[in-house]
Write an enzyme that holds these catalytic residues in place. Structure first.
Site, PDB file in Angstrom:
ATOM      1  N   CYS A   8       0.865  -1.183   0.000  1.00  0.00           N
ATOM      2  CA  CYS A   8       0.000   0.000   0.000  1.00  0.00           C
ATOM      3  C   CYS A   8       0.902   1.233   0.000  1.00  0.00           C
ATOM      4  CB  CYS A   8      -0.998  -0.020   1.158  1.00  0.00           C
ATOM      5  SG  CYS A   8      -0.300   0.195   2.810  1.00  0.00           S
ATOM      6  N   ASN A  11       2.412   1.620   4.230  1.00  0.00           N
ATOM      7  CA  ASN A  11       2.661   0.360   4.931  1.00  0.00           C
ATOM      8  C   ASN A  11       2.355   0.460   6.424  1.00  0.00           C
ATOM      9  OD1 ASN A  11       5.445  -1.847   5.643  1.00  0.00           O
ATOM     10  ND2 ASN A  11       3.421  -2.440   4.980  1.00  0.00           N
ATOM     11  N   CYS A  13      -1.429   0.821   7.275  1.00  0.00           N
ATOM     12  CA  CYS A  13      -2.861   0.511   7.433  1.00  0.00           C
ATOM     13  C   CYS A  13      -3.253  -0.764   6.691  1.00  0.00           C
ATOM     14  CB  CYS A  13      -3.734   1.665   6.943  1.00  0.00           C
ATOM     15  SG  CYS A  13      -3.595   3.190   7.906  1.00  0.00           S
ATOM     16  N   ARG A  14      -3.416  -0.663   5.375  1.00  0.00           N
ATOM     17  CA  ARG A  14      -3.979  -1.769   4.595  1.00  0.00           C
ATOM     18  C   ARG A  14      -3.033  -2.948   4.435  1.00  0.00           C
ATOM     19  NH1 ARG A  14      -5.419   1.737  -0.509  1.00  0.00           N
ATOM     20  NH2 ARG A  14      -3.476   2.683   0.209  1.00  0.00           N
ATOM     21  N   SER A  15      -1.810  -2.697   3.986  1.00  0.00           N
ATOM     22  CA  SER A  15      -0.923  -3.839   3.728  1.00  0.00           C
ATOM     23  C   SER A  15      -0.506  -4.567   5.007  1.00  0.00           C
ATOM     24  CB  SER A  15       0.277  -3.442   2.864  1.00  0.00           C
ATOM     25  OG  SER A  15       1.047  -2.413   3.443  1.00  0.00           O
ATOM     26  N   ASP A 126      -8.474   3.488   1.598  1.00  0.00           N
ATOM     27  CA  ASP A 126      -7.401   3.756   2.564  1.00  0.00           C
ATOM     28  C   ASP A 126      -8.003   4.289   3.863  1.00  0.00           C
ATOM     29  OD1 ASP A 126      -5.162   4.485   3.999  1.00  0.00           O
ATOM     30  OD2 ASP A 126      -4.159   5.416   2.281  1.00  0.00           O
TER      31      ASP A 126
END
Length: 157
Positions: A8, A11, A13-15, A126
């Site tokens: 993401c 690096n 939140c999402r990933s 995001d």
């Protein structure tokens, strides 16, 4: 060894959420010895930081470990180390494909939401901007399940 890198922007939140969820799924399937999971960002703002507080709280609530996870930036050598490089949104996919080393990638680069066509959205939103970590978790949990199925099928696991 099959290896997966979630990517993401920062690096945090999402990933890292996808990394933690996928690690748990792989562990529960008894495949930790044959599938490795990591995450990275295209940006360098958060290198060395732990996941975002919202991600940590959500994972804590679900008893999913993120122990030892620290933000890092994608590197040229990642393109030869990972079987799958899974981008959390269209912008990051474009950035990853333009990255030094991408042209010679030995693995497959693709966007996370291609595993969930029924959602009819291109990107994992995001939560750094939306604050909706629950929505992201719902997508990540479903997508990681599909990715594990894909890996099992493609690698006879």
């Amino acid at each position: 060894m099959v290896s997966v890198l979630f990517v993401c922007l920062g690096n945090i939140c999402r990933s890292p959420m996808a990394e933690a969820v996928m690690r748990q799924k792989v562990s529960e399937a008894g495949l930790s010895n044959v599938i490795s999971i990591d995450s990275a960002g295209t940006g360098d703002w958060h290198i060395g930081h732990q996941p975002h507080e919202g991600t940590r709280q959500l994972l804590d609530t679900r008893k999913i470990s993120y122990h030892g996870q620290k933000a890092r930036q994608i590197a040229a050598e990642d393109f030869n180390q990972f079987t799958y490089i899974v981008c959390m949104d269209t912008s990051n996919e474009k950035n990853v494909l333009a990255w030094e080393g991408a042209a010679n990638a030995s693995g497959t680069v693709f966007r996370f939401m291609t595993m969930l066509p029924e959602e009819q959205i291109a990107d994992v939103p995001d939560p750094y901007y939306t604050g909706n970590f629950e929505e992201v978790y719902r997508l990540v949990e479903a997508g990681c399940e599909r990715l594990l199925q894909r890996i099992r099928a493609e690698h006879s696991l």
